[in-house]
Design a protein around this motif. Structure first.
Motif, PDB file in Angstrom:
ATOM      1  N   SER A  11      46.099  42.321  37.390  1.00  0.00           N
ATOM      2  CA  SER A  11      46.652  43.330  36.544  1.00  0.00           C
ATOM      3  C   SER A  11      46.741  42.851  35.118  1.00  0.00           C
ATOM      4  O   SER A  11      46.672  44.009  34.000  1.00  0.00           O
ATOM      5  CB  SER A  11      47.976  43.887  37.080  1.00  0.00           C
ATOM      6  OG  SER A  11      47.980  43.909  38.430  1.00  0.00           O
ATOM      7  N   VAL A  59      45.012  47.139  40.414  1.00  0.00           N
ATOM      8  CA  VAL A  59      45.049  46.681  41.750  1.00  0.00           C
ATOM      9  C   VAL A  59      45.920  47.380  42.404  1.00  0.00           C
ATOM     10  O   VAL A  59      47.046  47.824  42.172  1.00  0.00           O
ATOM     11  CB  VAL A  59      45.728  45.335  41.566  1.00  0.00           C
ATOM     12  CG1 VAL A  59      45.758  44.636  42.854  1.00  0.00           C
ATOM     13  CG2 VAL A  59      44.949  44.321  40.509  1.00  0.00           C
ATOM     14  N   THR A  60      45.504  47.718  43.732  1.00  0.00           N
ATOM     15  CA  THR A  60      45.972  48.318  44.967  1.00  0.00           C
ATOM     16  C   THR A  60      46.224  47.563  45.889  1.00  0.00           C
ATOM     17  O   THR A  60      45.210  46.555  46.408  1.00  0.00           O
ATOM     18  CB  THR A  60      45.436  49.694  45.549  1.00  0.00           C
ATOM     19  OG1 THR A  60      45.104  50.340  44.410  1.00  0.00           O
ATOM     20  CG2 THR A  60      46.443  50.207  46.431  1.00  0.00           C
ATOM     21  N   ARG A  61      47.515  47.256  46.193  1.00  0.00           N
ATOM     22  CA  ARG A  61      47.899  46.054  47.598  1.00  0.00           C
ATOM     23  C   ARG A  61      48.454  46.606  48.532  1.00  0.00           C
ATOM     24  O   ARG A  61      49.468  47.392  48.377  1.00  0.00           O
ATOM     25  CB  ARG A  61      48.754  44.948  46.739  1.00  0.00           C
ATOM     26  CG  ARG A  61      48.935  44.028  47.664  1.00  0.00           C
ATOM     27  CD  ARG A  61      49.702  42.757  46.955  1.00  0.00           C
ATOM     28  NE  ARG A  61      50.309  41.573  47.735  1.00  0.00           N
ATOM     29  CZ  ARG A  61      51.349  40.995  47.587  1.00  0.00           C
ATOM     30  NH1 ARG A  61      51.869  41.048  46.499  1.00  0.00           N
ATOM     31  NH2 ARG A  61      51.536  40.229  48.264  1.00  0.00           N
ATOM     32  N   VAL A  66      48.352  36.062  47.035  1.00  0.00           N
ATOM     33  CA  VAL A  66      48.087  37.422  46.969  1.00  0.00           C
ATOM     34  C   VAL A  66      48.558  38.058  45.856  1.00  0.00           C
ATOM     35  O   VAL A  66      48.123  38.810  44.987  1.00  0.00           O
ATOM     36  CB  VAL A  66      48.268  38.440  48.181  1.00  0.00           C
ATOM     37  CG1 VAL A  66      47.506  39.661  47.911  1.00  0.00           C
ATOM     38  CG2 VAL A  66      47.524  37.631  49.244  1.00  0.00           C
ATOM     39  N   ALA A  67      50.329  37.700  45.885  1.00  0.00           N
ATOM     40  CA  ALA A  67      51.042  38.471  44.721  1.00  0.00           C
ATOM     41  C   ALA A  67      50.434  37.798  43.302  1.00  0.00           C
ATOM     42  O   ALA A  67      50.542  38.409  42.429  1.00  0.00           O
ATOM     43  CB  ALA A  67      52.573  37.904  44.946  1.00  0.00           C
ATOM     44  N   HIS A  78      44.238  34.634  46.074  1.00  0.00           N
ATOM     45  CA  HIS A  78      43.885  34.167  44.718  1.00  0.00           C
ATOM     46  C   HIS A  78      42.759  33.121  44.743  1.00  0.00           C
ATOM     47  O   HIS A  78      42.703  32.103  45.372  1.00  0.00           O
ATOM     48  CB  HIS A  78      44.915  33.484  43.888  1.00  0.00           C
ATOM     49  CG  HIS A  78      44.821  33.548  42.620  1.00  0.00           C
ATOM     50  ND1 HIS A  78      44.027  34.015  41.729  1.00  0.00           N
ATOM     51  CD2 HIS A  78      45.659  32.829  41.536  1.00  0.00           C
ATOM     52  CE1 HIS A  78      44.064  33.962  40.245  1.00  0.00           C
ATOM     53  NE2 HIS A  78      44.985  33.176  40.363  1.00  0.00           N
ATOM     54  N   GLU A 129      47.609  39.539  42.255  1.00  0.00           N
ATOM     55  CA  GLU A 129      47.642  40.778  41.674  1.00  0.00           C
ATOM     56  C   GLU A 129      48.168  40.697  40.305  1.00  0.00           C
ATOM     57  O   GLU A 129      47.520  41.408  39.341  1.00  0.00           O
ATOM     58  CB  GLU A 129      48.803  41.382  42.661  1.00  0.00           C
ATOM     59  CG  GLU A 129      48.907  42.908  42.297  1.00  0.00           C
ATOM     60  CD  GLU A 129      50.099  43.501  43.218  1.00  0.00           C
ATOM     61  OE1 GLU A 129      50.993  42.949  43.736  1.00  0.00           O
ATOM     62  OE2 GLU A 129      50.383  44.848  42.918  1.00  0.00           O
ATOM     63  N   GLN A 130      48.970  39.937  40.088  1.00  0.00           N
ATOM     64  CA  GLN A 130      49.556  39.721  38.600  1.00  0.00           C
ATOM     65  C   GLN A 130      48.744  39.348  37.667  1.00  0.00           C
ATOM     66  O   GLN A 130      48.312  39.885  36.484  1.00  0.00           O
ATOM     67  CB  GLN A 130      50.714  38.731  38.760  1.00  0.00           C
ATOM     68  CG  GLN A 130      51.887  38.700  37.661  1.00  0.00           C
ATOM     69  CD  GLN A 130      51.782  37.449  36.894  1.00  0.00           C
ATOM     70  OE1 GLN A 130      51.309  36.469  37.340  1.00  0.00           O
ATOM     71  NE2 GLN A 130      51.799  37.551  35.636  1.00  0.00           N
ATOM     72  N   SER A 135      49.942  45.738  52.361  1.00  0.00           N
ATOM     73  CA  SER A 135      50.346  44.799  53.563  1.00  0.00           C
ATOM     74  C   SER A 135      50.746  45.051  54.687  1.00  0.00           C
ATOM     75  O   SER A 135      51.366  46.271  54.686  1.00  0.00           O
ATOM     76  CB  SER A 135      51.661  43.973  52.784  1.00  0.00           C
ATOM     77  OG  SER A 135      52.045  42.975  53.609  1.00  0.00           O
ATOM     78  N   LEU A 177      43.574  45.022  47.764  1.00  0.00           N
ATOM     79  CA  LEU A 177      43.744  43.997  48.444  1.00  0.00           C
ATOM     80  C   LEU A 177      44.471  44.331  49.572  1.00  0.00           C
ATOM     81  O   LEU A 177      45.590  44.936  49.868  1.00  0.00           O
ATOM     82  CB  LEU A 177      44.840  43.005  47.679  1.00  0.00           C
ATOM     83  CG  LEU A 177      44.416  42.709  46.258  1.00  0.00           C
ATOM     84  CD1 LEU A 177      45.379  41.804  45.464  1.00  0.00           C
ATOM     85  CD2 LEU A 177      42.899  42.064  46.100  1.00  0.00           C
TER      86      LEU A 177
END
Ligand code: MLT
Length: 215
Positions: free
Chosen positions: A182, A188-190, A174-175, A142, A178-179, A192, A160
């Motif tokens: 979005s 967003v495609t994540r 990162v979470a 972020h 994403e939030q 890991s 990501l």
């Protein structure tokens, strides 16, 4: 186009390189290096992701003890968010100016970056969706920390790619990115993987697949 991206930058004093693609209308990959990298070493990532694309590769203009970066940080993982935002505006202006100078207007543009380069790509996309609508971010996080700007990211597409044990780009950050993205309209495609800071072959393959699936 957002007003800040129209502010002028001097391409003649901003180190960068451009490698033309296999055809005059080939897509353009903007490659953004990590801390201590430069425009030459990261350019290969553009070709690896999209063979035949043109590669536009600028150098970050912040120096941290001689290491090139894209924005200032107060400590590892603690960013000077005012500087992140100012530098993202500058990068957007660079892209606009370079597209004009090198006759790249009207061609699809994908930004990719590693680490600090991923972070500035993400910040720029969220602040200037019209300039950088698509980002492949390797080991990014972020970029705005607790100082989240008011943005509208409709139309932005982010991939990501992170290691789940990366102390430099923690999974919680990162979470949160994403939030944040979005909730503001970005797609967003994540993905890991086990491990830490870096880029692995599986991520490169996933990025190629994601890029091939874009409309
Ligand atoms: C940063 O932007 O500072 C990265 O998360 C870490 C690094 O580039 O060293």
């Amino acid at each position: 186009m957002s007003a800040d991206a129209r502010s002028t930058v001097d391409l003649d004093t901003w180190p960068h390189l451009l490698t033309e693609g296999s055809s005059p209308d080939a897509p353009v990959v903007l490659t953004l290096h990590g801390t201590g990298g430069d425009e030459r070493e990261i350019a290969a990532l553009g070709t690896a992701l999209m063979p035949g694309a043109a590669v536009l590769s600028p150098r970050g203009r912040v120096s941290e003890g001689g290491a090139n970066r894209w924005f200032r940080r107060l400590a590892e993982g603690v960013f000077d968010v005012d500087d992140v935002i100012a530098r993202a505006h500058e990068l957007a202006a660079f892209v606009v100016a370079a597209r004009e100078r090198y006759d790249l207007e009207g061609r699809p543009l994908i930004a990719t970056g590693f680490s600090n380069g991923a972070n500035i790509a993400l910040a720029t996309a969220l602040l200037h969706p019209d300039v950088l609508p698509r980002v492949v971010a390797f080991s990014g996080m972020h970029p705005f920390g607790d100082q989240e700007p008011d943005v509208l990211a409709t139309g932005v597409e982010l991939l990501l790619l992170n290691g789940d044990q990366d102390p430099m780009a923690p999974a919680a950050s990162v979470a949160r990115l994403e939030q944040f993205a979005s909730a503001r309209g970005a797609s967003v495609t994540r993905r890991s993987r086990p491990g830490g800071h870096g880029i692995d072959q599986g991520e490169l393959a996933a990025a190629q697949e994601w890029l091939a699936g874009l409309k």
